[in-house]
Design an enzyme around this catalytic site. Structure first.
Site, PDB file in Angstrom:
ATOM      1  N   GLN A 135    -120.724   7.163  44.200  1.00  0.00           N
ATOM      2  CA  GLN A 135    -120.167   6.726  44.926  1.00  0.00           C
ATOM      3  C   GLN A 135    -119.522   5.420  45.598  1.00  0.00           C
ATOM      4  O   GLN A 135    -120.209   5.668  46.563  1.00  0.00           O
ATOM      5  CB  GLN A 135    -119.714   8.160  45.433  1.00  0.00           C
ATOM      6  N   GLY A 136    -118.496   5.340  44.819  1.00  0.00           N
ATOM      7  CA  GLY A 136    -118.168   3.611  45.953  1.00  0.00           C
ATOM      8  C   GLY A 136    -117.157   4.237  46.804  1.00  0.00           C
ATOM      9  O   GLY A 136    -115.849   3.436  46.791  1.00  0.00           O
ATOM     10  N   TYR A 137    -117.156   4.489  47.757  1.00  0.00           N
ATOM     11  CA  TYR A 137    -116.362   4.856  48.531  1.00  0.00           C
ATOM     12  C   TYR A 137    -116.225   3.831  50.133  1.00  0.00           C
ATOM     13  O   TYR A 137    -115.238   3.379  49.958  1.00  0.00           O
ATOM     14  CB  TYR A 137    -116.361   6.463  49.124  1.00  0.00           C
ATOM     15  N   SER A 170    -125.007   6.283  48.146  1.00  0.00           N
ATOM     16  CA  SER A 170    -126.008   6.720  47.483  1.00  0.00           C
ATOM     17  C   SER A 170    -126.948   6.793  46.119  1.00  0.00           C
ATOM     18  O   SER A 170    -126.320   7.422  45.201  1.00  0.00           O
ATOM     19  CB  SER A 170    -126.048   8.205  47.738  1.00  0.00           C
ATOM     20  N   GLU A 253    -117.069  17.035  48.234  1.00  0.00           N
ATOM     21  CA  GLU A 253    -118.111  16.806  49.013  1.00  0.00           C
ATOM     22  C   GLU A 253    -118.865  17.240  50.504  1.00  0.00           C
ATOM     23  O   GLU A 253    -119.635  18.092  50.080  1.00  0.00           O
ATOM     24  CB  GLU A 253    -117.841  15.003  48.887  1.00  0.00           C
TER      25      GLU A 253
END
Lengths: 385, 360
Positions: A135-137, A170, A253
């Site tokens: 996840q690229g947040y 992560s 999530e």
């Protein structure tokens, strides 16, 4: 017995015999710690032959993602059947065959916002454990203020040109693909210029660097994009409307994080932890009893919200409540586990300390407790400001 | 559906002002209100249909109790329609059926006389029921008998030769003295003295020396409904508080714009939601699997006790000075929360039951 109940009972019988016949003995220890989870993906090395067999057998029945439609690799189970599925898995103390951010986060978002082609293309490999997602947040300047993301994707006609940096990604170093929030309009108000874009981690220009945490482990990474070219069609939802997808995914999530804390009925009772420790500390016992009362009630709340939600939908704004209560409780539980363990638990090799330290991130990742409380006060309670 | 209808009725017939009016008139119950509730089927919510009840089950009884909690409705509902009706249902004879029919019609009210010390502890009962001929003589004192000053009949727990026995007797029988206590929640609770009160074998509910077969289900039903009432009370106090945060201005803005108060309110909402889940689960378990409902009921009572007390304390704090005045309703919520916390077992009593079931 009404027809509906008969059908459910028949489903239970069939499932029970299938699990009895197909779940390898080594997969019946109920373990759910880092060393036992099967994450899948191209870089995955199975910890044992039993782990591989269990995954393959579940994939053949759609049981890695039991509620997803059959055409996307699931088993198409209803909410009632899903409950039976989890009950029967617990009855056998079976490990879950596959866990991943693809299952928990991207899958629900694609099912809701994706085109039919995108679902057919991306969902089955998640269900089969072939592609592992990250996840690229967050970014260095976009933590709680997530909509402030600055990493950008420039429109180059047939492709996007991506530059920037993500943090707290992560398992980015082990993932095959990343779903990222990228700025596609720098002039628009910050929530209105973001798109939700899928990237292959093997694309030229993508690099990752693990971050060592207080637990000694490095599950989180920094991820860098340096002139990465991404095919145009890898946007989910409308261009510049990625914030809608991002928020929807976050509700899933948050439910995932609140459920993962072992607060569910299957979680180890603190009574057993205390009994094992031989502690006679009455204050510790009272604290643990309170945590047990609260834990059972939070677990019932998770179930209640799942029951209320439409099949495949999340709890919406109430997911902030589940996340806040679940993670704060989980931190309390692990403090109690450490106290019960005394000096035995202070040795790294014992294994309790890393779990205890890991829980401290629970009330930060996916939105801090304070952000959750602000969401509730504004969206649920309607307080001003 | 049922809850919505109940809310509509109670908002009109019994808002908090109704309790205040009774208190100011020196009364603790409103028999006319109870007759109306009986006419709507509430008194017979747990009475079988063939005895004239509506037999809607425990989840429905909890839903009604929850709505009563919201506006602090005082009525014999818990003592009579929930506790006594559940006790009588455990006995299948013509007398019990008649009693249930009278409950459903709103003709008779009950009070449960258990407590002798300051804390709920049925097993510690000392009141003697001395065998005499074919019957018994009861002597001793019961405290905190909720609804005891107004009730027509009493369920009295007493010690017999081989254990505990539950007696069902009229409240005005010779030898019974009832002293109404001025309670902080403005409701009915009495100190009841029994001096050589005669009870026959017919007055025994269930079997001699075996009170719990009849009493335990009645207690669980009452504890679940009381938990529901407390969850409703918490929601009522919380609703007032959130409205106040939107209205009250200081420093030129509504105080609900301050993050310190927003987060306290949001946390309280979370607690209320979690407790609501425990209460719903208790009602469902009592209907679907009563033999295994003990932990669910105690979980609900423990959580509801905790949440109701938190809700009223936060309610007063966030209202500021006005929350401390008698003219404002929050004090009624606080005092009822304190009484309900003690009745039928406090937080520690029920948390212990949960803990035992969870391996402590």
């Amino acid at each position: 017995m009404p027809e509906e109940d008969k059908a459910l009972a028949a489903f239970r019988d069939e499932l029970r015999s299938w699990l009895e016949a197909n779940c390898p003995a080594d997969m019946r220890d109920g373990r759910n710690d880092e060393a036992s989870i099967c994450w899948g993906g191209k870089n995955w090395t199975f910890a044992s032959e039993a782990q591989r067999t269990w995954l393959q057998r579940c994939v053949s029945k759609g049981y890695t993602v039991p509620t997803w439609p059959i055409e996307y690799g699931g088993a198409g189970l209803s909410r009632d059947q899903e409950k039976v599925f989890h009950q029967e898995m617990r009855r056998l103390n079976a490990r879950y065959p596959l866990q991943s951010f693809g299952i928990w986060m991207l899958g629900p978002a694609l099912l809701h916002f994706g085109t039919h082609e995108q679902k057919l293309h991306y969902l089955p490999p998640i269900a089969r454990g072939e592609i592992r997602w990250c996840q690229g947040y967050s970014e260095p300047g976009a933590g709680s203020d997530l909509a402030n993301v600055q990493s950008r994707a420039e429109d180059k006609g047939d492709h996007w040109l991506v530059n920037g940096q993500k943090i707290w990604t992560s398992y980015a170093d082990q993932a095959d693909w990343i779903f990222a929030l990228l700025r596609t309009d720098r002039e628009a108000p910050k929530h209105k210029g973001i798109s939700f874009i899928l990237l292959d981690m093997t694309s030229p220009g993508v690099t990752t660097r693990p971050i060592k945490l207080i637990s000694g482990a490095s599950p989180f990474c920094e991820t860098f994009f340096d002139n990465v070219e991404v095919p145009r069609e890898q946007v989910v939802g409308e261009v510049n409307r990625g914030w809608d997808v991002a928020k929807y995914l976050l509700t899933h999530e948050r439910e995932m994080i609140s459920a993962a804390g072992g607060t569910m009925g299957s979680g180890r009772a603190l009574g057993a932890v205390l009994a094992e420790s031989g502690s006679t500390d009455t204050i510790l016992r009272a604290d643990a009893m309170r945590a047990e009362v609260d834990g059972l009630a939070v677990a019932l709340t998770l179930e209640r919200y799942k029951d209320q939600a439409e099949a495949g939908q999340g709890a919406g704004d109430a997911s902030a409540m589940l996340k806040y209560m679940g993670t704060e409780l989980n931190k309390r539980r692990l403090e109690l586990v450490m106290a019960a363990g005394g000096s035995d638990a202070l040795v790294w090799e014992d294994g309790r300390a890393p779990n205890w330290l890991r829980t401290k991130a629970n009330s930060i990742e996916g939105g801090t407790s304070e952000v959750m409380l602000s969401i509730i006060s504004k969206r649920v309670l309607g307080l001003p400001g | 559906m049922l809850a919505d209808a109940a809310r509509g009725f109670l908002d009109q017939a019994a808002p908090v002002a109704h309790l205040r009016g009774l208190r100011d008139a020196g009364q603790t119950q409103d028999r006319a209100l109870w007759s109306e509730m009986a006419a709507m089927g509430w008194a017979g919510v747990l009475v079988p249909e063939d005895a004239g009840g509506s037999d809607m089950g425990h989840a429905a009884a909890c839903a009604l109790a929850g709505e009563m909690g919201r506006t602090l409705v005082t009525s014999p509902f818990l003592s009579t329609a929930v506790i006594a009706a559940t006790a009588l249902r455990q006995v299948s004879d013509a007398r019990a059926a008649q009693s249930l029919a009278r409950i459903a019609r709103g003709e008779v009210t009950y009070a449960l006389a258990i407590d002798e010390g300051a804390k709920f502890d049925p097993e510690a009962t000392q009141m003697q029921a001395r065998a005499e001929g074919n019957g018994f003589r009861l002597t001793g004192e019961k405290r905190f008998v909720v609804d005891g000053a107004n009730a027509d009949r009493l369920l009295v727990l007493a010690r017999t030769d081989g254990g505990l026995t539950l007696f069902e007797i009229p409240a005005d029988r010779d030898g019974i003295t009832r002293e109404a206590q001025a309670m902080i929640d403005s409701r009915d609770a009495a100190r009841i003295t029994l001096a050589d009160v005669i009870a026959t074998g017919e007055d025994v509910l269930g079997q001699v020396d075996d009170a719990m077969t009849v009493l335990a289900p009645a207690l669980r039903a009452g504890q679940a409904a009381l938990a529901a009432e407390m969850a409703g009370l918490a929601a009522g106090a919380f609703g007032m508080t959130v409205e106040y945060l939107k209205e009250r201005k200081q420093f030129g803005v509504p105080i609900g714009a301050f993050q310190a108060l927003q987060h306290r309110a949001a946390h309280l909402w979370c607690e209320c939601e979690v407790t609501a889940s425990a209460v719903l689960n208790a009602g469902r378990m009592l209907d679907e699997d009563p033999a295994n409902a003990a932990m669910a009921v105690s979980l609900a009572k423990a959580r509801a006790t905790d949440t109701a007390q938190r809700a009223v304390q936060e309610g007063v704090q966030m209202h500021g000075g006005i929350g401390m005045t008698d003219a404002f309703d929050m004090g009624f919520y606080m005092k009822r929360a304190r009484v309900a916390a003690e009745w039928l077992g406090d937080y520690g009593y029920h948390a212990n039951i949960v803990a035992q079931a969870r391996g402590f």
